[in-house]
Design an enzyme around this catalytic site. Structure first.
Site, mmCIF file in Angstrom:
data_model
loop_
_atom_site.group_PDB
_atom_site.id
_atom_site.type_symbol
_atom_site.label_atom_id
_atom_site.label_comp_id
_atom_site.label_asym_id
_atom_site.label_seq_id
_atom_site.Cartn_x
_atom_site.Cartn_y
_atom_site.Cartn_z
ATOM 1 N N TYR A 1 41.913 69.214 -13.118
ATOM 2 C CA TYR A 1 40.485 68.906 -13.239
ATOM 3 C C TYR A 1 40.215 67.570 -12.573
ATOM 4 C CZ TYR A 1 35.945 67.894 -15.428
ATOM 5 O OH TYR A 1 34.627 67.569 -15.670
ATOM 6 N N ASP B 1 44.766 61.466 -8.565
ATOM 7 C CA ASP B 1 43.718 61.326 -9.562
ATOM 8 C C ASP B 1 44.387 60.808 -10.830
ATOM 9 O OD1 ASP B 1 41.800 61.510 -11.488
ATOM 10 O OD2 ASP B 1 41.132 63.529 -10.953
ATOM 11 N N LYS C 1 38.384 56.540 -17.575
ATOM 12 C CA LYS C 1 38.939 56.452 -18.929
ATOM 13 C C LYS C 1 39.483 55.054 -19.287
ATOM 14 C CE LYS C 1 39.032 61.374 -19.168
ATOM 15 N NZ LYS C 1 39.365 62.411 -18.235
HETATM 16 C C1 LIG Z 1 38.359 63.093 -17.214
HETATM 17 C C2 LIG Z 1 38.843 63.345 -15.848
HETATM 18 C C3 LIG Z 1 37.998 63.260 -14.730
HETATM 19 C C4 LIG Z 1 36.514 63.074 -14.862
HETATM 20 O O1 LIG Z 1 36.161 61.850 -15.436
HETATM 21 P P1 LIG Z 1 34.731 61.696 -16.135
HETATM 22 O O2 LIG Z 1 34.660 60.251 -16.498
HETATM 23 O O3 LIG Z 1 34.720 62.626 -17.289
HETATM 24 O O4 LIG Z 1 33.703 62.069 -15.106
HETATM 25 C C5 LIG Z 1 38.560 63.350 -13.474
HETATM 26 N N1 LIG Z 1 39.877 63.548 -13.310
HETATM 27 C C6 LIG Z 1 40.725 63.642 -14.347
HETATM 28 C C7 LIG Z 1 42.181 63.822 -14.105
HETATM 29 C C8 LIG Z 1 40.232 63.574 -15.655
HETATM 30 O O5 LIG Z 1 41.065 63.733 -16.686
#
Ligand SMILES: *Cc1c(COP(=O)(O)O)cnc(C)c1O
Length: 426
Positions: free
Chosen positions: A142, A237, A265
């Protein structure tokens, strides 16, 4: 009716599904979401006065535990000086210097407001830099909800079984290619089939949105080699793994250097923050120096910077936090696996450091397809039982558990007792 049920009734009337992010809905586990009123350390309190031992930590940001006094104090202090200026501040410089200092692959960094924005901007930058359009992502990973990334995505998309989202024109995803996690051949095949067209490979260095799926030995190194060989950028990511697996993230932990990195995060200490950064040469493509446009009215917001700087500084000054988190994780997740196996449950407990996940399946989980073999009904029973016993887990199978520095051995024992009771009673 409980207070949470009452609030949910009101919420569904005026908020889609009653929640502002699908992963908060308890639909997949057949429950009403608990409405949270406060949190401290590793405990959260709901509107009915129930206290839970929390293994979500706001999906990762609260690595120091909820409402850390130093983070809170810095936020209050910053707020006293003004909430937003829409102009440059010293805080942004301090934050950028801190990130560049902590993460060796990053020479320049741009702050944004979420992980979604960070990924969207990193992908645009990679395309601008390479002059190529195609992006390789992995099934079950994701990367936020920008159009181009909503292809075989994990997290809430996976739980709800939405193959792709409605409202995303085919044109937006025609340049998104999907590969199989932990399968380098599937990536090489895409490079061979799309010569000189792939701008970047984007990957969660630890899959944490299809449950937790660690990279196989050599997988990340292999991606690095393929990207270099075919002239594409490698994007890690690290929205979940950044400042979690180690201070310098998964790239430090595994010793593999990406060209671009995205954060979210933890970097905001609980405030809405994201960032993307990398090599000077690549980041110099970004406006106003370069032709890749990206902007944000509230980006680098002073209150958010205060929270992030304080949290990152505490992590940087206390390397012991990571040793303890990873030790606790190794111990805790293998205890869970032991208890479930002794109770004859068919399961896989995947973990790496403080991230972990229980899959109810007999197949080793190494990618999207094997994650999907999990018995989500058993997860639902497990989740409900744990919640009733004061343990707050992800309300969906395909999400991670997060340990924080606030989880003591005694608290973890409390969670293990609940797992023992589950095996005994269910
Ligand atoms: C949570 C998440 C996102 C998206 O971040 P948001 O702050 O919710 O937009 C992107 N990549 C990874 C790996 C994530 O866990």
């Amino acid at each position: 009716m409980t207070k949470s049920e009452e609030l949910f009734k009101r919420a569904v009337r005026c908020i889609p599904g009653g929640v502002n992010s699908p992963v908060r809905a308890f639909g997949a586990v057949g429950e009403t979401p608990r409405f949270i009123v406060s949190a401290k350390g590793d405990r959260i309190l709901d509107a009915d006065g129930n206290s839970y031992l929390d293994f979500i930590g706001s999906w990762g940001p609260m690595i120091l535990g909820h409402n850390h006094p130093k983070v809170l104090e810095s936020v209050v202090r910053a707020a006293g000086s003004g909430l937003s200026f829409g102009a440059a501040t010293e805080m942004e410089v301090i934050m950028a210097e801190l990130i560049c200092d902590i993460v060796p692959s990053i020479e320049m960094v741009r702050m944004v407001n979420s992980g979604t924005e960070a990924v969207m901007s990193a992908v645009r930058t990679a395309r601008g830099y390479t002059g190529r359009n195609k992006i390789v992502k992995f099934m079950g990973c994701y990367h936020g909800h920008s159009d181009a990334m909503l292809v075989k995505a994990g997290s809430g998309v996976m739980t709800q079984g939405i193959p792709d989202s409605a409202g995303v024109p085919a044109g937006c995803t025609e340049d998104t290619l999907s590969a199989v996690y932990n399968d380098l051949d599937s990536v090489e095949t895409l490079f061979e089939g799309n010569p000189d067209q792939i701008a970047a490979v984007i990957v969660e260095p630890v899959g944490a949105n299809m449950g937790v799926v660690p990279p196989a030995k050599g997988f990340l190194e292999g991606l690095r080699d393929l990207c270099t060989r075919y002239g594409a950028l490698l994007i890690f990511d690290e929205v979940i793994t950044g400042f979690r697996l180690a201070l310098d993230g998964a790239q430090g932990y595994f010793g593999v250097r990406p060209d671009l990195t995205t954060f979210g995060k933890i970097i905001g200490g609980g405030m809405p923050v994201g960032a993307y950064g990398g090599k000077r040469e690549v980041m110099s493509m970004v406006a106003p120096v370069g032709p890749v446009y990206q902007a944000g009215t509230l980006s680098g917001n002073p209150v958010a910077m205060a929270a992030g700087i304080t949290q990152l500084s505490i992590l940087k000054e206390n390397p012991d936090i990571y040793r303890k988190l990873n030790e606790n994780g190794d111990w805790f997740y293998s205890e869970i696996a032991g208890i479930l196996k002794e109770g004859n449950r068919e399961c896989q407990v995947n973990h790496i450091g403080s991230l972990g996940c229980v899959f109810f399946t007999k197949e080793p989980v190494v990618n999207y397809a094997s994650a999907k073999t999990s018995d989500v009904k058993e997860y639902r029973n497990y989740f409900k039982f744990m919640l009733e016993h004061g343990i707050y887990l992800a309300p969906a199978q395909f999400e991670a558990m997060f340990l924080s520095a606030a989880h003591t051995r005694a608290d973890l024992e409390e969670a293990l007792d609940a797992v023992r009771a589950y095996v005994r009673e269910k």
